[in-house]
Design a protein around this motif. Structure first.
Motif, mmCIF file in Angstrom:
data_model
loop_
_atom_site.group_PDB
_atom_site.id
_atom_site.type_symbol
_atom_site.label_atom_id
_atom_site.label_comp_id
_atom_site.label_asym_id
_atom_site.label_seq_id
_atom_site.Cartn_x
_atom_site.Cartn_y
_atom_site.Cartn_z
ATOM 1 N N ASP A 120 62.099 52.666 -27.863
ATOM 2 C CA ASP A 120 62.547 52.740 -29.253
ATOM 3 C C ASP A 120 61.890 51.670 -30.124
ATOM 4 O OD1 ASP A 120 64.199 54.890 -28.706
ATOM 5 O OD2 ASP A 120 65.928 53.614 -28.242
ATOM 6 N N ALA A 121 61.438 50.599 -29.483
ATOM 7 C CA ALA A 121 60.789 49.514 -30.222
ATOM 8 C C ALA A 121 59.278 49.689 -30.299
ATOM 9 C CB ALA A 121 61.124 48.169 -29.585
ATOM 10 N N GLY A 122 58.769 50.806 -29.751
ATOM 11 C CA GLY A 122 57.337 51.074 -29.818
ATOM 12 C C GLY A 122 56.569 50.736 -28.561
ATOM 13 N N ASP A 123 57.260 50.280 -27.498
ATOM 14 C CA ASP A 123 56.584 50.037 -26.221
ATOM 15 C C ASP A 123 56.203 51.381 -25.590
ATOM 16 O OD1 ASP A 123 57.249 47.400 -26.716
ATOM 17 O OD2 ASP A 123 58.904 47.348 -25.265
ATOM 18 N N PHE A 124 55.203 51.342 -24.685
ATOM 19 C CA PHE A 124 54.807 52.589 -24.023
ATOM 20 C C PHE A 124 54.083 52.302 -22.723
ATOM 21 C CE2 PHE A 124 51.647 51.476 -27.214
ATOM 22 C CZ PHE A 124 50.419 51.632 -26.595
ATOM 23 N N LEU A 125 54.053 53.316 -21.855
ATOM 24 C CA LEU A 125 53.424 53.267 -20.536
ATOM 25 C C LEU A 125 52.396 54.384 -20.466
ATOM 26 C CD1 LEU A 125 53.444 52.354 -17.443
ATOM 27 C CD2 LEU A 125 55.208 54.103 -17.125
#
Length: 288
Positions: free
Chosen positions: A48-53
């Motif tokens: 939700d904070a813009g992190d990604f894998l």
């Protein structure tokens, strides 16, 4: 996985050996491994904070339904693991972030790219894959995640074609280069020689930076004794191979004596072409 954990690579999966029976028949020893996943105690990032894998997938031919793919400005192709189904705005933000990171790395200036990547994780990730020499590294199963705007290398996955368990006769170029055959690699024909990862993914630029390679050398000196102990007895005690041989060798040997596996037949044509005729003989191949 134990070695990856010792190097400090984040979110390394836990692994357990399991004896498996199916329909009343003993099937042998398998490894049960935690999947790479975004959740508490796995890959702890905030989508939700813009992190990604995301994960390397260099081959345009590989198109799976339901998978989101993207390319960087300089042609690196990735698939998005999480968020699994991004909105258009999320995907645009993810691509913009990776492009900015890539641009910074291409400066070959650690004072610039150090603002975008976790350098220690990239150093440890490099050493792990150079030691294990994983044929898929930089092609598939190579993951990165962005947390709070910073790119981290890892977590690790997929080591079946590694540590010498790679065919020397399979036709693809990457297998020939793995074994340094003919015009590929250094031409020695010896799979243990030559650096393997200096042209993979973001490392094609990082490894051109003398400062980054100096960090690799410094870290290597810190972990060298531990690394050599994987296969060789030294100041740390018996090798990890011998430790696990003493601990679980009889159980693993039951794959052949009880479960009916073949000790000397290739399972697939991608793996090592000349297995030994005995279980311990193959353990000795692993040591080398």
């Amino acid at each position: 996985m134990e070695y990856a954990q010792a190097l400090g690579i984040p979110f390394t999966s836990q692994v357990r050996l399991c004896r498996v029976w199916l329909n009343g028949k003993y099937r042998g020893v398998y490894t049960a491994t935690e999947p790479v996943d975004v959740k508490k105690n796995r890959v702890e990032i905030d989508l939700d904070a813009g992190d990604f894998l995301f994960e390397r997938n260099y081959n345009d031919i590989r198109q799976e339904e339901g998978i989101t793919y993207f390319k960087t400005n300089y042609g690196l192709r990735f698939e998005l693991n999480e968020p699994e189904v991004p909105t258009e705005e999320q995907l645009e933000a993810i691509q913009a972030t990776v492009n900015a990171i890539e641009k910074a790395i291409r400066t070959l200036d650690h004072t610039q790219y150090g603002q975008y990547i976790d350098i220690d994780s990239f150093v440890n990730f490099y050493i792990l894959h150079e030691v294990c020499k994983d044929v898929d590294f930089g092609h598939f199963s190579t993951r990165y995640y962005v947390k709070d705007g910073i790119l981290h290398a890892g977590p690790v996955w997929d080591f079946d074609l590694s540590m010498g368990n790679v065919s020397a006769t399979y036709g693809e170029k990457v297998y020939k280069r793995y074994h340094n055959q003919g015009e590929y690699g250094n031409g020695s024909g010896d799979s243990t020689q030559n650096l393997w990862n200096t042209d993979k993914d973001f490392y094609r630029w990082l490894c051109e930076d003398p400062w980054f390679m100096e960090q690799v050398k410094l870290r290597w000196q810190e972990v060298r004794v531990m690394t050599e102990n994987l296969a060789t007895e030294n100041a740390l005690g018996i090798s990890r191979i011998d430790f696990y041989l003493e601990k679980a060798g009889d159980i693993l040997e039951s794959n052949y004596s009880e479960a009916g596996w073949s000790v000397s037949t290739q399972g697939i044509n991608l793996v090592y072409d000349n297995p030994a005729k005995t279980y311990l003989g193959n353990v000795d191949i692993l040591r080398q």
